[in-house]
Design a protein around this motif. Structure first.
Motif, mmCIF file in Angstrom:
data_model
loop_
_atom_site.group_PDB
_atom_site.id
_atom_site.type_symbol
_atom_site.label_atom_id
_atom_site.label_comp_id
_atom_site.label_asym_id
_atom_site.label_seq_id
_atom_site.Cartn_x
_atom_site.Cartn_y
_atom_site.Cartn_z
ATOM 1 N N ALA A 12 -6.957 3.512 1.293
ATOM 2 C CA ALA A 12 -5.605 3.009 0.980
ATOM 3 C C ALA A 12 -5.310 3.253 -0.501
ATOM 4 O O ALA A 12 -6.103 2.894 -1.372
ATOM 5 N N GLN B 166 -2.321 -4.211 6.313
ATOM 6 C CA GLN B 166 -3.762 -4.424 6.218
ATOM 7 C C GLN B 166 -4.414 -3.317 5.400
ATOM 8 O O GLN B 166 -4.025 -2.152 5.497
ATOM 9 N N LEU B 167 -5.398 -3.699 4.627
ATOM 10 C CA LEU B 167 -6.134 -2.730 3.818
ATOM 11 C C LEU B 167 -6.989 -1.836 4.707
ATOM 12 O O LEU B 167 -7.379 -2.243 5.804
ATOM 13 N N ILE C 275 0.869 -1.180 0.000
ATOM 14 C CA ILE C 275 0.000 0.000 0.000
ATOM 15 C C ILE C 275 0.906 1.231 0.000
ATOM 16 O O ILE C 275 1.839 1.310 0.811
ATOM 17 N N LEU D 32 -11.587 -6.312 4.235
ATOM 18 C CA LEU D 32 -10.390 -5.545 4.599
ATOM 19 C C LEU D 32 -9.403 -6.398 5.383
ATOM 20 O O LEU D 32 -8.210 -6.097 5.433
ATOM 21 N N LEU E 162 -3.395 2.351 -3.691
ATOM 22 C CA LEU E 162 -2.673 1.187 -4.233
ATOM 23 C C LEU E 162 -1.787 1.569 -5.410
ATOM 24 O O LEU E 162 -0.757 0.948 -5.648
ATOM 25 N N ILE F 162 -4.552 -8.447 -5.071
ATOM 26 C CA ILE F 162 -3.794 -7.888 -3.944
ATOM 27 C C ILE F 162 -3.154 -9.035 -3.175
ATOM 28 O O ILE F 162 -3.812 -10.035 -2.866
ATOM 29 N N VAL G 181 -8.735 2.203 -2.350
ATOM 30 C CA VAL G 181 -9.690 1.269 -1.749
ATOM 31 C C VAL G 181 -10.770 2.072 -1.033
ATOM 32 O O VAL G 181 -10.468 3.019 -0.301
#
Lengths: 153, 220
Positions: free
Chosen positions: A68, A63-64, A7, A39, A70, A56, A80
């Protein structure tokens, strides 16, 4: 398919904010919409709003999260976003009923949160499944649904 | 204008982790035995973590199978309700997976088999990336409509032992259709037969994992 293994950071972080804003106005900001439950995944494959095939694969310590970033390129960014969650908002008739409701939700491993005197249950499958389980408490008047307040993020 | 790309110096993501849960005797270990050669034939480096209540029975079965290097199979003894160590506190299983990752750096995939449990069993996504729930026709045709969390929340529902359906008075087509209806659109259900000369559904399960977790081309 594009594979993302890290990320970049938060889309609204000072170093990204202006460029993300510019791309957004140029209709070049693509969004990957995920459920709150997703997530927690380190690996997944999904389709973005613009139809991109996104994969991903994050290290276990990443962690998403909502916002976030990308990907950030001169002509495109991918962020996200967490889909709106549906919460079932309940109130209990008294302390004993509240205790029973809390125990009941825990027994089903439902994800809950509290707001004042209300208990909110995250609806992760279909709403009817939750209502069917809660029916005896709802029918008995121990617990009731708080109207018009069931959708929140 | 700043041109940025993902940081290439960050840690590698490590192998995908797939959970396999389901009731006692539904065929979780047999499914793993069927999946191992399929993945190996596709060049996927694989390892397995098994969970048993107070023994290492499933690990020993896989280690003795001749299908996989025995060192690539690690046993966790749950010592309590099986879902405790895959959901509430998956520390033991995370440690087992990390041990395999350290000993076999080229791994692509770790399968984490839960101990046999009930229909409420689910996996923590801190432990696995994706999980399947295995039931079988011998448990009765009403299992899908009981809508347990295992059935409703898993990424893939596997209905195993389709070959014995006529012998236990279950319609394979009906149970598959009902399971698909209960789970809803876009939530996959695969019928499976993983023992005997004619397997069914095993390649399809491997395809799904290859495509959605390993991001690889699926053989035509």
């Amino acid at each position: 398919m594009e594979i993302f293994t890290t990320i970049l950071g938060k889309a609204d972080a000072p170093e990204y904010k202006a460029q993300v804003h510019r791309l957004s106005h140029a209709h070049a900001l693509d969004v990957l919409r995920l459920s709150r439950a997703d997530l927690s995944r380190r690996r997944l494959r999904a389709t973005s709003d613009a139809g991109a095939d996104v994969a991903i694969a994050l290290p276990r310590d990443q962690q998403l999260y909502d916002g976030a970033l990308l990907s950030l390129e001169p002509d495109r960014a991918l962020i996200v976003r967490v889909e709106t969650e549906i919460w079932l908002r309940l109130a209990a008739a008294d302390q004993a009923a509240a205790l029973r409701l809390g125990y009941f939700c825990g027994n089903f491993h439902w994800r809950v949160r509290f707001e004042g005197a209300h208990l909110l249950i995250a609806v992760e499958t279909d709403l009817d499944t939750y209502l069917a389980r809660l029916e005896p408490m709802l029918e008995g008047g121990e617990v009731w649904r708080v109207p018009d307040e069931e959708v929140s993020t | 204008m700043t041109l940025l790309a993902p940081d290439q110096n960050t840690r590698a993501p490590g192998p995908a982790r797939v959970g396999i849960g389901g009731p006692v005797g539904s065929g979780k270990t047999a499914l793993i035995e069927a999946l191992i050669p399929v993945f190996m034939s596709r060049g996927v480096e694989i390892a397995v973590v098994t969970n048993d209540l107070v023994t290492k029975e499933d690990a020993r079965r896989l280690q003795a199978s001749g299908l996989i290097d025995p060192a690539r199979v690690v046993a966790v003894e749950a010592g309590a309700c099986p879902h405790t160590v895959i959901r509430e506190d998956p520390t033991l299983n995370i440690a087992a997976a990390e041990d395999l990752e350290a000993r076999f750096p080229g791994l692509d995939l770790i399968l984490v088999e839960s101990g046999g449990d009930n229909l409420a069993s689910t996996f923590s996504l801190d432990l696995v990336d994706w999980w399947m729930f295995v039931i079988d026709v011998g448990q009765g045709d009403d299992i899908p409509r009981k809508r347990g969390p295992g059935i409703m929340l898993c990424d893939l529902l596997v209905i195993n032992k389709l070959d014995i359906a006529p012998h236990v008075f279950v319609s394979a087509d009906a149970i598959l259709a009902e399971a698909a209806a209960v789970r809803g659109e876009g939530r996959p259900v695969i019928g499976c037969r993983c023992k005997g000369t004619q397997t069914q559904g095993v390649s399809e399960i491997a395809d799904l994992i290859m495509r959605d977790l390993l991001f690889r081309q699926v053989p035509a």
